[in-house]
Motif scaffolding. Structure first.
Motif, PDB file in Angstrom:
ATOM      1  N   ASN A 154       0.903  -0.859   0.317  1.00 23.57           N
ATOM      2  CA  ASN A 154      -0.245   0.011  -0.154  1.00 23.57           C
ATOM      3  C   ASN A 154       0.802   1.368   0.012  1.00 23.57           C
ATOM      4  O   ASN A 154       1.950   1.102   0.443  1.00 23.57           O
ATOM      5  N   ALA A 155       0.311   2.038  -0.577  1.00 23.36           N
ATOM      6  CA  ALA A 155       0.922   3.650  -0.871  1.00 23.36           C
ATOM      7  C   ALA A 155       0.744   3.956   1.018  1.00 23.36           C
ATOM      8  O   ALA A 155       0.116   4.154   1.138  1.00 23.36           O
ATOM      9  N   MET A 156       2.038   4.984   1.239  1.00 27.15           N
ATOM     10  CA  MET A 156       1.875   5.604   2.128  1.00 27.15           C
ATOM     11  C   MET A 156       2.141   7.250   2.261  1.00 27.15           C
ATOM     12  O   MET A 156       3.327   7.635   1.431  1.00 27.15           O
ATOM     13  N   SER A 157       2.510   7.603   2.887  1.00 25.68           N
ATOM     14  CA  SER A 157       1.527   9.409   3.015  1.00 25.68           C
ATOM     15  C   SER A 157       2.611   9.799   3.199  1.00 25.68           C
ATOM     16  O   SER A 157       3.351  10.878   2.782  1.00 25.68           O
ATOM     17  N   SER A 158       3.880   9.591   4.600  1.00 25.89           N
ATOM     18  CA  SER A 158       4.737   9.837   4.991  1.00 25.89           C
ATOM     19  C   SER A 158       6.054   8.576   5.593  1.00 25.89           C
ATOM     20  O   SER A 158       5.527   8.292   6.988  1.00 25.89           O
ATOM     21  N   GLN A 159       6.710   8.475   5.358  1.00 29.77           N
ATOM     22  CA  GLN A 159       8.060   7.431   5.610  1.00 29.77           C
ATOM     23  C   GLN A 159       9.410   8.033   5.760  1.00 29.77           C
ATOM     24  O   GLN A 159       9.486   9.095   4.351  1.00 29.77           O
ATOM     25  N   LYS A 160      10.381   7.506   6.219  1.00 31.72           N
ATOM     26  CA  LYS A 160      11.528   7.639   5.766  1.00 31.72           C
ATOM     27  C   LYS A 160      11.833   7.335   4.790  1.00 31.72           C
ATOM     28  O   LYS A 160      12.069   5.901   4.334  1.00 31.72           O
ATOM     29  N   ILE A 161      13.043   8.130   3.582  1.00 29.61           N
ATOM     30  CA  ILE A 161      13.237   7.594   2.519  1.00 29.61           C
ATOM     31  C   ILE A 161      13.716   6.032   2.874  1.00 29.61           C
ATOM     32  O   ILE A 161      13.810   5.061   1.986  1.00 29.61           O
ATOM     33  N   ASN A 162      14.870   5.997   3.898  1.00 21.97           N
ATOM     34  CA  ASN A 162      15.283   4.901   3.981  1.00 21.97           C
ATOM     35  C   ASN A 162      14.682   3.139   4.240  1.00 21.97           C
ATOM     36  O   ASN A 162      15.697   2.711   4.145  1.00 21.97           O
ATOM     37  N   THR A 163      13.579   3.841   4.591  1.00 22.64           N
ATOM     38  CA  THR A 163      12.466   2.418   4.672  1.00 22.64           C
ATOM     39  C   THR A 163      12.372   1.809   3.456  1.00 22.64           C
ATOM     40  O   THR A 163      11.882   0.912   2.937  1.00 22.64           O
ATOM     41  N   THR A 164      11.917   2.563   1.955  1.00 27.40           N
ATOM     42  CA  THR A 164      11.835   1.418   0.911  1.00 27.40           C
ATOM     43  C   THR A 164      12.402   0.403   0.463  1.00 27.40           C
ATOM     44  O   THR A 164      11.924  -0.279   0.152  1.00 27.40           O
ATOM     45  N   LEU A 165      14.331   0.741   0.496  1.00 29.54           N
ATOM     46  CA  LEU A 165      14.504  -0.866   0.450  1.00 29.54           C
ATOM     47  C   LEU A 165      13.970  -1.878   0.234  1.00 29.54           C
ATOM     48  O   LEU A 165      13.980  -2.618   0.043  1.00 29.54           O
ATOM     49  N   SER A 166      13.690  -1.512   2.348  1.00 26.67           N
ATOM     50  CA  SER A 166      12.997  -2.993   2.313  1.00 26.67           C
ATOM     51  C   SER A 166      11.699  -3.579   2.925  1.00 26.67           C
ATOM     52  O   SER A 166      11.173  -4.599   2.593  1.00 26.67           O
ATOM     53  N   TYR A 167      11.281  -1.970   1.883  1.00 25.84           N
ATOM     54  CA  TYR A 167       9.510  -2.448   0.989  1.00 25.84           C
ATOM     55  C   TYR A 167       9.215  -3.129   0.485  1.00 25.84           C
ATOM     56  O   TYR A 167       8.590  -3.993  -0.193  1.00 25.84           O
ATOM     57  N   GLY A 168       9.817  -2.272  -1.465  1.00 24.62           N
ATOM     58  CA  GLY A 168       9.571  -3.450  -2.467  1.00 24.62           C
ATOM     59  C   GLY A 168      11.557  -3.065  -3.318  1.00 24.62           C
ATOM     60  O   GLY A 168      11.424  -3.476  -4.271  1.00 24.62           O
ATOM     61  N   GLY A 169      12.350  -3.632  -2.093  1.00 25.09           N
ATOM     62  CA  GLY A 169      13.619  -3.596  -2.620  1.00 25.09           C
ATOM     63  C   GLY A 169      14.042  -2.393  -4.064  1.00 25.09           C
ATOM     64  O   GLY A 169      13.297  -1.364  -3.377  1.00 25.09           O
ATOM     65  N   LEU A 170      15.121  -2.391  -4.890  1.00 27.83           N
ATOM     66  CA  LEU A 170      15.714  -1.039  -5.627  1.00 27.83           C
ATOM     67  C   LEU A 170      14.740  -1.057  -5.965  1.00 27.83           C
ATOM     68  O   LEU A 170      14.391   0.211  -6.450  1.00 27.83           O
ATOM     69  N   ALA A 171      13.683  -1.371  -6.423  1.00 30.21           N
ATOM     70  CA  ALA A 171      12.487  -0.677  -7.770  1.00 30.21           C
ATOM     71  C   ALA A 171      11.938   0.099  -6.572  1.00 30.21           C
ATOM     72  O   ALA A 171      11.139   1.809  -7.557  1.00 30.21           O
ATOM     73  N   CYS A 172      11.936  -0.413  -5.338  1.00 24.04           N
ATOM     74  CA  CYS A 172      10.651   1.504  -4.735  1.00 24.04           C
ATOM     75  C   CYS A 172      11.154   1.942  -4.649  1.00 24.04           C
ATOM     76  O   CYS A 172      10.712   2.685  -4.505  1.00 24.04           O
ATOM     77  N   THR A 173      12.564   1.978  -3.954  1.00 21.33           N
ATOM     78  CA  THR A 173      13.686   3.275  -4.096  1.00 21.33           C
ATOM     79  C   THR A 173      13.258   4.825  -5.455  1.00 21.33           C
ATOM     80  O   THR A 173      13.171   5.491  -5.413  1.00 21.33           O
ATOM     81  N   VAL A 174      12.862   3.666  -6.553  1.00 20.29           N
ATOM     82  CA  VAL A 174      13.209   4.645  -7.724  1.00 20.29           C
ATOM     83  C   VAL A 174      11.510   4.927  -7.553  1.00 20.29           C
ATOM     84  O   VAL A 174      11.977   6.097  -8.362  1.00 20.29           O
ATOM     85  N   LEU A 175      10.515   3.974  -7.311  1.00 24.66           N
ATOM     86  CA  LEU A 175       9.372   4.234  -7.592  1.00 24.66           C
ATOM     87  C   LEU A 175       9.295   6.012  -6.851  1.00 24.66           C
ATOM     88  O   LEU A 175       8.762   6.682  -7.239  1.00 24.66           O
ATOM     89  N   THR A 176       9.883   5.691  -5.707  1.00 24.52           N
ATOM     90  CA  THR A 176       9.929   6.628  -4.471  1.00 24.52           C
ATOM     91  C   THR A 176      10.580   8.036  -4.837  1.00 24.52           C
ATOM     92  O   THR A 176      10.155   9.624  -5.112  1.00 24.52           O
ATOM     93  N   VAL A 177      11.866   7.519  -5.214  1.00 23.19           N
ATOM     94  CA  VAL A 177      12.604   9.092  -5.896  1.00 23.19           C
ATOM     95  C   VAL A 177      11.497   9.966  -7.378  1.00 23.19           C
ATOM     96  O   VAL A 177      11.715  11.277  -7.699  1.00 23.19           O
TER      97      VAL A 177
END
Length: 429
Positions: A154-177
């Motif tokens: 699920n999308a989240m409105s506010s989380q620390k950016i360094n949690t993205t790798l644990s959520y969905g891997g590298l692809a999630c970090t790319v989507l977030t940025v």
């Protein structure tokens, strides 16, 4: 009062010593690999980089001898990639598969992207910008696909950016940025601790200036004031330290990392590494062996072409900046909040391929090097700076571009430096 870099000594840190593997029985395949490896060594010495890549690729495949015939002289030349580049580099803090040198891998099994950097190379290859995203910055995280393909988070409105790798891997970090910056990012790579060691060894070490002693028992980083040539584990620990520099925060670590990165770019340009495909293929091999790459980066030629796009960019037009932020909280958690207006100016300039001019400081983890080329005797020595006063660590980038053209002047809330700025790490012993 700490020792000035002017009278300090140079210390060279040896790279990590490799362990010998257990000897195994001989077989025809092993013998064939040895022949191919020996041939590769000859090719590297001769400077035939494209053929070197072909031979390395063959040696790494199941049937190494199949495509050797006719390769010499028939492959296309490697040149700088055409057009602009957006590449995201993520540094993971995971201890898994890293041995016990960085803590107990069974206890510390987090997988946080504590380093997130976006490289943008302009379409005409006249400028480049590297944006560092603070690990504790609160950002919206979009719905990310699960790595096992079983659905999406699920999308989240506010989380620390360094949690993205644990959520969905590298692809999630790319989507977030991508969502945060409005940029499309077709290239991405993830590196762990051992990968940083391998890459620093591949470039042969980097000279860093330390203005005041660094003493960080958390990472084992102890450096006297002076110039140090760092590679291997010493380079890794320098890049990891935050307790030992500035105010002990991640923001100080970012500016300390920019001291290293600026020196790295100067080293690569002065040694003509960025113009030498042979050297670049060696670095690309270290990357491919130690990093998780997006499909778009799995081709050696692509990695080398991206690196070669940097070879003619003036040092003053290679900027390392920190995503503008301010301390704050979200959901009861302490961290930093993005400064949206300043960030919009930064990324509007990047999208338009405009050169940028920095007006802010270099950050709390670094100070201007008084012994930099062209520095005058009136330059303030590092020990006279006041870390509580941001104006005491000004960036040395001029307000105009190196070629005299117009540049987008960024607000002072955006800290950073260019590769042409000589800075020293500000120790916090």
């Amino acid at each position: 009062m700490s020792e000035s870099p002017r009278t300090s000594r140079r210390v060279t840190t040896d790279p990590t010593v490799a362990r010998h593997a257990r000897r195994r029985g001989r077989n025809p395949f092993t013998a064939l690999l040895k022949v191919v490896s020996a041939t590769l060594a000859v090719v590297l010495v001769s400077g035939t980089a494209v053929a070197a890549y072909a031979l390395w690729d063959v040696a790494a495949s199941v049937k190494p001898a199949v495509t050797l015939a006719g390769q010499d002289g028939s492959s296309p030349n490697i040149d700088a990639i055409e057009g602009g580049v957006n590449l995201l580099l993520v540094g993971s803090d995971s201890r898994q598969g890293q041995g016990d040198a960085y803590g107990d891998p069974d206890v510390e099994t987090g997988n946080l992207n504590d380093v997130t950097m976006l490289l943008h190379i302009s379409e005409d290859h006249s400028s480049a910008t590297v944006v560092s995203f603070p690990r504790d910055m609160f950002v919206p995280i979009p719905a990310c696909p699960k790595e096992d393909g079983s659905g999406t988070y699920n999308a989240m409105s506010s989380q620390k950016i360094n949690t993205t790798l644990s959520y969905g891997g590298l692809a999630c970090t790319v989507l977030t940025v991508e969502a945060l910056t409005g940029l499309k990012i077709p290239f991405a790579a993830e590196v762990q601790f051992n990968g940083v060691i391998a890459l620093s060894n591949a470039v042969g070490g980097v000279d860093v200036c330390v203005a005041e002693p660094i003493a960080d028992p958390y990472t084992g980083t102890y450096l006297d004031a002076g110039t140090h040539t760092l590679q291997g584990s010493a380079a890794l620990q320098f890049l990891r330290t935050r307790h030992g520099v500035g105010d002990g925060s991640d923001l100080g670590r970012i500016s300390n990392q920019q001291v290293f990165l600026s020196s790295l770019v100067r080293t690569l340009q002065s040694s003509e590494t960025l113009s030498d495909p042979t050297k670049l293929f060696g670095i690309a091999k270290a990357a491919a062996s130690n990093m998780r790459l997006s499909v778009s980066l799995q081709n050696f030629n692509t990695m080398v072409s991206i690196a070669m796009a940097m070879k003619d960019i003036p040092l003053e037009q290679i900027a390392f900046v920190q995503y503008p932020n301010a301390y704050g909280s979200s959901g009861g958690q302490q961290g930093v909040l993005p400064l949206s207006a300043a960030a919009e100016q930064l990324f509007d300039a990047i999208k338009a391929d405009k050169k940028i001019s920095l007006t802010g400081t270099t950050g709390v983890g670094s100070v201007a090097d008084p012994n930099a080329p062209g520095a005058t005797e009136t330059s303030a020595p590092p020990e006279t700076t006041d870390p509580s006063d941001p104006a005491s660590t000004p960036a040395t980038t001029p307000p105009a571009t190196a070629d005299g053209g117009d540049a987008v002047e960024l607000p002072s809330t955006i800290e950073g430096q260019t590769a042409g700025d000589y800075t020293c790490s500000k120790g916090n012993s």
